[in-house]
Motif scaffolding. Sequence first.
Motif, short mmCIF file in Angstrom:
data_model
loop_
_atom_site.label_atom_id
_atom_site.label_comp_id
_atom_site.label_asym_id
_atom_site.label_seq_id
_atom_site.Cartn_x
_atom_site.Cartn_y
_atom_site.Cartn_z
N ASP A 51 -73.27 -0.31 19.87
CA ASP A 51 -72.07 0.02 21.11
C ASP A 51 -70.96 0.72 20.12
OD1 ASP A 51 -70.38 -0.02 22.96
OD2 ASP A 51 -69.93 -2.32 22.47
N THR A 52 -70.30 1.63 20.33
CA THR A 52 -69.29 2.16 19.78
C THR A 52 -67.99 1.33 19.61
OG1 THR A 52 -68.67 3.79 21.31
CG2 THR A 52 -70.28 4.64 19.21
N GLY A 53 -67.93 0.83 21.15
CA GLY A 53 -66.65 -0.12 21.48
C GLY A 53 -66.67 -1.23 20.74
N GLY A 54 -68.13 -1.81 20.63
CA GLY A 54 -68.27 -2.85 19.86
C GLY A 54 -67.95 -2.86 18.40
N ARG A 55 -68.16 -1.92 17.86
CA ARG A 55 -67.95 -1.70 16.36
C ARG A 55 -66.36 -1.61 16.15
NH1 ARG A 55 -68.87 2.94 14.14
NH2 ARG A 55 -69.87 4.25 15.66
N VAL A 56 -65.76 -1.01 17.03
CA VAL A 56 -64.14 -1.00 17.14
C VAL A 56 -63.64 -2.51 17.29
CG1 VAL A 56 -61.97 -0.36 18.23
CG2 VAL A 56 -63.84 1.23 17.69
N ALA A 57 -64.39 -3.31 18.27
CA ALA A 57 -63.58 -4.46 18.57
C ALA A 57 -64.12 -5.38 17.41
CB ALA A 57 -64.61 -5.23 19.76
N LEU A 58 -65.31 -5.24 16.83
CA LEU A 58 -65.41 -6.24 15.58
C LEU A 58 -64.18 -5.90 14.50
CD1 LEU A 58 -69.37 -6.41 15.81
CD2 LEU A 58 -67.74 -8.08 15.99
N SER A 59 -64.02 -4.80 14.12
CA SER A 59 -63.17 -4.21 13.18
C SER A 59 -61.68 -4.78 13.57
CB SER A 59 -63.02 -2.64 12.96
OG SER A 59 -62.36 -2.10 14.01
N ILE A 60 -61.45 -4.94 14.92
CA ILE A 60 -60.16 -5.73 15.25
C ILE A 60 -60.24 -7.19 14.97
CG2 ILE A 60 -58.53 -6.28 17.11
CD1 ILE A 60 -59.42 -3.40 18.29
N TYR A 61 -61.32 -7.71 15.39
CA TYR A 61 -61.61 -9.18 15.07
C TYR A 61 -61.44 -9.53 13.65
CZ TYR A 61 -64.26 -13.64 14.77
OH TYR A 61 -64.77 -14.75 14.51
N ASP A 62 -61.87 -8.68 12.55
CA ASP A 62 -62.09 -9.02 11.28
C ASP A 62 -60.68 -8.53 10.71
OD1 ASP A 62 -64.50 -9.72 11.13
OD2 ASP A 62 -65.34 -7.87 10.88
N CYS A 63 -59.76 -7.74 11.38
CA CYS A 63 -58.35 -7.38 10.79
C CYS A 63 -57.51 -8.54 10.27
CB CYS A 63 -57.66 -6.54 11.82
SG CYS A 63 -56.17 -6.03 11.10
N ARG A 64 -57.03 -8.26 9.10
CA ARG A 64 -56.13 -9.52 8.44
C ARG A 64 -54.59 -9.34 8.98
NH1 ARG A 64 -58.31 -9.39 2.29
NH2 ARG A 64 -60.47 -9.14 2.70
N LYS A 65 -54.37 -8.65 9.95
CA LYS A 65 -52.98 -8.42 10.46
C LYS A 65 -52.89 -8.85 12.02
CE LYS A 65 -52.58 -7.01 6.26
NZ LYS A 65 -52.42 -5.73 5.88
N PRO A 66 -51.77 -9.22 12.16
CA PRO A 66 -51.68 -9.56 13.95
C PRO A 66 -51.59 -8.13 14.63
CG PRO A 66 -49.96 -10.75 12.64
CD PRO A 66 -50.62 -10.08 11.41
N VAL A 67 -52.31 -8.21 15.88
CA VAL A 67 -52.61 -6.99 16.25
C VAL A 67 -51.98 -7.18 17.80
CG1 VAL A 67 -54.43 -5.15 17.24
CG2 VAL A 67 -54.75 -6.55 14.95
N ILE A 68 -51.15 -6.23 18.38
CA ILE A 68 -50.37 -6.25 19.71
C ILE A 68 -50.71 -5.06 20.35
CG2 ILE A 68 -48.16 -6.22 20.88
CD1 ILE A 68 -47.06 -7.64 18.41
N ALA A 69 -51.73 -5.20 21.49
CA ALA A 69 -51.50 -4.06 22.46
C ALA A 69 -50.43 -3.80 23.41
CB ALA A 69 -52.67 -4.32 23.41
N ALA A 70 -50.01 -2.62 23.33
CA ALA A 70 -48.60 -2.22 24.30
C ALA A 70 -49.33 -1.05 25.09
CB ALA A 70 -47.59 -1.30 23.28
N ILE A 71 -49.79 -1.81 26.28
CA ILE A 71 -50.49 -0.89 27.17
C ILE A 71 -49.56 -0.03 28.14
CG2 ILE A 71 -52.26 -1.17 29.04
CD1 ILE A 71 -53.13 -3.81 27.96
N ASN A 72 -49.19 1.15 27.75
CA ASN A 72 -48.46 1.99 28.50
C ASN A 72 -48.90 2.53 29.83
OD1 ASN A 72 -50.25 3.37 26.40
ND2 ASN A 72 -49.14 5.21 27.29
N GLY A 73 -50.19 2.55 30.15
CA GLY A 73 -50.52 3.13 31.51
C GLY A 73 -51.92 2.94 31.58
N PRO A 74 -52.63 3.73 32.51
CA PRO A 74 -54.13 3.15 32.59
C PRO A 74 -54.93 2.98 31.56
CG PRO A 74 -53.47 5.18 33.93
CD PRO A 74 -52.32 4.79 33.01
N ALA A 75 -55.78 1.57 31.69
CA ALA A 75 -56.55 1.30 30.45
C ALA A 75 -57.80 0.60 31.19
CB ALA A 75 -55.91 0.10 29.89
N VAL A 76 -58.82 1.45 31.33
CA VAL A 76 -59.86 1.03 32.14
C VAL A 76 -61.14 1.23 31.24
CG1 VAL A 76 -59.17 1.76 34.38
CG2 VAL A 76 -60.56 3.37 33.00
N GLY A 77 -62.52 0.28 31.34
CA GLY A 77 -63.67 0.38 30.79
C GLY A 77 -63.22 -0.05 29.25
N ILE A 78 -63.71 0.89 28.18
CA ILE A 78 -63.31 0.69 26.90
C ILE A 78 -61.86 0.46 26.67
CG2 ILE A 78 -63.56 3.00 26.43
CD1 ILE A 78 -64.18 0.00 23.93
#
Length: 294
Positions: A106-133
Motif C-alpha cells: 500500500d503506497t499510503g502505508g509506505r508514507v505513513a511508516l516513513s512519518i512514524y519513523d521520522c525523527r522530527k515532530p510532525v504537525i498536520a495543517a489541514i487547510n481544506g478537504p482531507a478524505v481517504g488517504i
Amino acid sequence: MTHRADYATIRYDVEDRVLTLTLDRPDELNSFTVEMANELEDAFNRASLDDAVGAVVVTGAGRAFCAGMDLTAEGNVFGLDESQRPTMTDMTERLTTPEIQDGVRDTGGRVALSIYDCRKPVIAAINGPAVGIGATMTLPMDVRLASDRARIGFVFGKIGITPEATSTWFLPRIVGMSQALEWVYSAEILTAAAAKEGGLVRSIHDGDRLLDDAHALAHTFIDNRSPVATALARQMMYRNSAADHPMVAHQVDSLAIFYASLADGKEGVASFLEKRAPEFTGKASELPGFYPWQ
C-alpha cells in the motif's frame, strides 16, 4: 528559506528550522498518486537526517489538503500489480523485494511508516478537504490542526475498499475504538468541529491563520530543545505505548536517560543552574547506537 526543487508533486521549504511540506497538485485538489507517495516517503526520510530541520508541518496547496487517491489514473488506480496473488508470507518474508515493494505494498502505508519513523515532530495543517488517504496520512503525524474550512472523511466504505495507510493501528489509538469504527462504517464527511469533538483534531483555526499557527506551535516543540532528546521522545512514546509490558519502556527509558546524561543533558542541567538558554549541540542525524531499540 531553503527550497528543494527536486520534487514534482510536493514542495519542500525550510525556514527557521521548520520544514513545510506542501502537497502541490492544487488543480487536482492535491489528490494522491504513486509519484506523490514516493516523493513524500523520500521527503520524510530526508527530513529525519536533515539537521537544518527541527520540525515538519504538512499542508496542501490551494483550497484542499488532499482529496484522496487520484481515481482517474489508468489501470489499477492504486498502482498495484493485478497479476499477483500475494500472501501473508509474502508480506513478512518478501516485503522489500521489487515485486512486493512496487506491486503489492500500500503506497499510503509506505508514507505513513516513513512519518512514524521520522525523527522530527510532525504537525498536520489541514487547510481544506482531507478524505481517504488525505485523512489517514495525517494519523501518524503528532498533532492535527484544522482550518474552519476543513472537511475530513474516512470514506473507504463508499468505494468498496478497506482502511489503509496503517490507519487501523493509529486511528483507534487517537480517538478510541468505538469512534474509529463509527467513522469508518459510516464513511461520513466530518466538519472540523466534529473532528475536534471526536478527538482527532487539536484545534480549529481561521483558514488565513492556519499555517502561521502551525509554525508557531512547531517552534514551541523545537526552540531551546535538544534535537536528540526530541527524536528519542517521539519514538519512545509511539513504540513504548504499544508494548505489552511497562518493562519494555523501562529498558528503553534507562538507555535513553543514560546517553542523554552524557551529552545534551549536561548542557541542559548547566543552563538550568546558570539561568540561561541552553546551547544544545546534539544532532538528530547522530543518535545513540541503541536507536531504534537494538
